[in-house]
Enzyme design. Structure first.
Site, PDB file in Angstrom:
ATOM      1  N   ASP A  27      -3.573   2.129  -4.844  1.00  0.00           N
ATOM      2  CA  ASP A  27      -2.331   2.086  -4.314  1.00  0.00           C
ATOM      3  C   ASP A  27      -1.935   0.633  -4.532  1.00  0.00           C
ATOM      4  O   ASP A  27      -2.429  -0.382  -4.276  1.00  0.00           O
ATOM      5  CB  ASP A  27      -2.516   2.378  -2.880  1.00  0.00           C
ATOM      6  CG  ASP A  27      -3.440   1.598  -1.880  1.00  0.00           C
ATOM      7  OD1 ASP A  27      -4.441   1.448  -2.313  1.00  0.00           O
ATOM      8  OD2 ASP A  27      -3.031   1.223  -0.778  1.00  0.00           O
ATOM      9  N   HIS A  77       0.956  -1.447   0.050  1.00  0.00           N
ATOM     10  CA  HIS A  77      -0.082  -0.211   0.002  1.00  0.00           C
ATOM     11  C   HIS A  77       0.904   1.263   0.173  1.00  0.00           C
ATOM     12  O   HIS A  77       2.058   1.246   0.327  1.00  0.00           O
ATOM     13  CB  HIS A  77      -0.787   0.050   1.528  1.00  0.00           C
ATOM     14  CG  HIS A  77      -1.686  -0.975   1.733  1.00  0.00           C
ATOM     15  ND1 HIS A  77      -2.894  -1.307   1.555  1.00  0.00           N
ATOM     16  CD2 HIS A  77      -1.106  -2.218   2.086  1.00  0.00           C
ATOM     17  CE1 HIS A  77      -3.253  -2.593   1.867  1.00  0.00           C
ATOM     18  NE2 HIS A  77      -2.394  -3.127   2.499  1.00  0.00           N
ATOM     19  N   TYR A  78       0.381   2.434  -0.243  1.00  0.00           N
ATOM     20  CA  TYR A  78       0.875   3.575  -0.010  1.00  0.00           C
ATOM     21  C   TYR A  78       0.074   4.384   1.159  1.00  0.00           C
ATOM     22  O   TYR A  78      -1.252   4.238   1.028  1.00  0.00           O
ATOM     23  CB  TYR A  78       1.125   4.520  -1.193  1.00  0.00           C
ATOM     24  CG  TYR A  78      -0.059   4.997  -2.039  1.00  0.00           C
ATOM     25  CD1 TYR A  78      -1.022   5.613  -1.378  1.00  0.00           C
ATOM     26  CD2 TYR A  78      -0.198   4.834  -3.368  1.00  0.00           C
ATOM     27  CE1 TYR A  78      -2.112   6.004  -2.311  1.00  0.00           C
ATOM     28  CE2 TYR A  78      -1.037   5.465  -4.191  1.00  0.00           C
ATOM     29  CZ  TYR A  78      -2.174   6.055  -3.711  1.00  0.00           C
ATOM     30  OH  TYR A  78      -3.327   6.264  -4.629  1.00  0.00           O
ATOM     31  N   THR A  79       0.568   5.140   1.910  1.00  0.00           N
ATOM     32  CA  THR A  79      -0.268   5.640   2.858  1.00  0.00           C
ATOM     33  C   THR A  79      -0.978   7.106   2.364  1.00  0.00           C
ATOM     34  O   THR A  79      -2.074   7.045   3.450  1.00  0.00           O
ATOM     35  CB  THR A  79       0.784   6.289   4.026  1.00  0.00           C
ATOM     36  OG1 THR A  79       1.738   7.236   3.506  1.00  0.00           O
ATOM     37  CG2 THR A  79       1.672   4.964   4.560  1.00  0.00           C
ATOM     38  N   GLU A 123       2.739  -0.813   4.674  1.00  0.00           N
ATOM     39  CA  GLU A 123       2.320   0.445   4.015  1.00  0.00           C
ATOM     40  C   GLU A 123       3.574   1.303   3.818  1.00  0.00           C
ATOM     41  O   GLU A 123       4.647   1.118   4.538  1.00  0.00           O
ATOM     42  CB  GLU A 123       1.637   1.122   5.145  1.00  0.00           C
ATOM     43  CG  GLU A 123       0.100   0.892   5.448  1.00  0.00           C
ATOM     44  CD  GLU A 123      -0.741   1.465   4.524  1.00  0.00           C
ATOM     45  OE1 GLU A 123      -0.235   2.236   3.752  1.00  0.00           O
ATOM     46  OE2 GLU A 123      -2.029   1.134   4.638  1.00  0.00           O
ATOM     47  N   HIS A 135      -2.500  -3.229  -3.120  1.00  0.00           N
ATOM     48  CA  HIS A 135      -4.095  -3.211  -2.771  1.00  0.00           C
ATOM     49  C   HIS A 135      -5.038  -2.963  -3.921  1.00  0.00           C
ATOM     50  O   HIS A 135      -6.262  -3.398  -3.947  1.00  0.00           O
ATOM     51  CB  HIS A 135      -4.179  -2.096  -1.837  1.00  0.00           C
ATOM     52  CG  HIS A 135      -5.253  -1.896  -1.026  1.00  0.00           C
ATOM     53  ND1 HIS A 135      -5.531  -0.947  -0.155  1.00  0.00           N
ATOM     54  CD2 HIS A 135      -6.257  -2.862  -0.583  1.00  0.00           C
ATOM     55  CE1 HIS A 135      -6.629  -1.266   0.672  1.00  0.00           C
ATOM     56  NE2 HIS A 135      -7.028  -2.291   0.256  1.00  0.00           N
TER      57      HIS A 135
END
Length: 259
Positions: free
Chosen positions: A164, A47-49, A111, A154
């Site tokens: 993401d 994921h990215y935050t 993440e 994700h």
């Protein structure tokens, strides 16, 4: 005399046993482990935050969402373990991969601090982050024997909701290290020329191929926005230069060349 000593020893043992045993007290012998077992962890989800270091750490540790690991975007990235790998982190949500739902129960979530799309442009991942992601993936894969096709984004497992880790995530670079799945590029070019000559396969072929590679297909209708989202997710992973959700010859050739 010898028999008396023996009787005394037996009596002492019985008394000791009686003194240590308490009804209802849990005493588990873990000295023998079964040979037939493996890890409960089957997937890694990246994921990215969508926010910065401090905010990401606060959200993932204090709010109703979490991940097993957080990688910052410092010049020398920090790696936080926020959830033990033996426990569920709340990172995947409503998702599906190869027909498996409830992805939180069998996955490790990572993440990465990255803002995603801002002003029409995607924030690139730093070289240091990419190196750290590779090191962490390598460690997790080694310990849990994760299959390459189960290292996903994700967006791959939830294409109707998520985008993401985005089109700038270095999937190919990681796959070249054995950390993820990639396609046979020579065969993909051959398939593309074949499709350009003879025409594109129909929607049912494309859906079957996407399901073969793990993606969940919309259950209502054969086209429309939901299907476009799935194609766009596939493109972000394997053909990030153009991820508009349109099934062109290059996209379908990559799909056919994907193991």
């Amino acid at each position: 005399m010898h028999l008396k000593h023996l009787a005394s020893a037996v009596a002492l043992l019985l008394l000791t046993a009686c003194s240590t045993y308490r009804p209802g007290e849990l005493n588990i012998d873990r000295s023998i482990q079964a040979k037939s077992q493996n890890s409960r962890v089957e997937f890694i989800v990246l994921h990215y935050t969508a926010t910065g270091n401090e905010a990401s750490l606060k959200i993932l540790s204090e709010q109703n969402v979490s991940s097993h690991y957080l990688i910052t975007n410092h010049p020398e990235p920090l790696v936080y373990q926020l959830v033990d790998e033996n426990r569920r982190a709340w990172h995947a949500g409503d998702s599906e991969w190869f027909g498996r739902t409830d992805m939180n129960s069998g996955s490790i979530g990572i993440e990465i601090v990255n803002h995603g799309p801002e002003g029409g442009n995607w924030e690139p991942y730093t070289k240091a982050q990419t190196i750290m992601v590779g090191a962490l993936l390598r460690d997790i894969v080694r310990r849990h024997q994760i299959k390459p096709f189960n290292i996903v984004g994700h967006s791959d497992i939830a294409p109707q909701r998520k985008v993401d880790p985005g089109p700038l995530f270095p999937w190919k670079q990681l796959a070249e290290q054995g950390l993820g799945r990639w396609f046979d590029e020579t065969r993909a070019r051959e398939y593309e020329q074949e499709f350009l000559r003879s025409g594109l396969p129909d929607m049912s072929w494309m859906q079957a191929q996407l399901q073969r590679t793990g993606y969940a297909i919309p259950r209502i209708g054969l086209s429309g926005k939901a299907m476009k989202n799935v194609i766009a997710a596939f493109q972000m992973h394997y053909r990030p230069s153009r991820h508009d959700g349109i099934p062109d010859a290059e996209t379908l050739a990559i799909l056919k060349a994907l193991p």
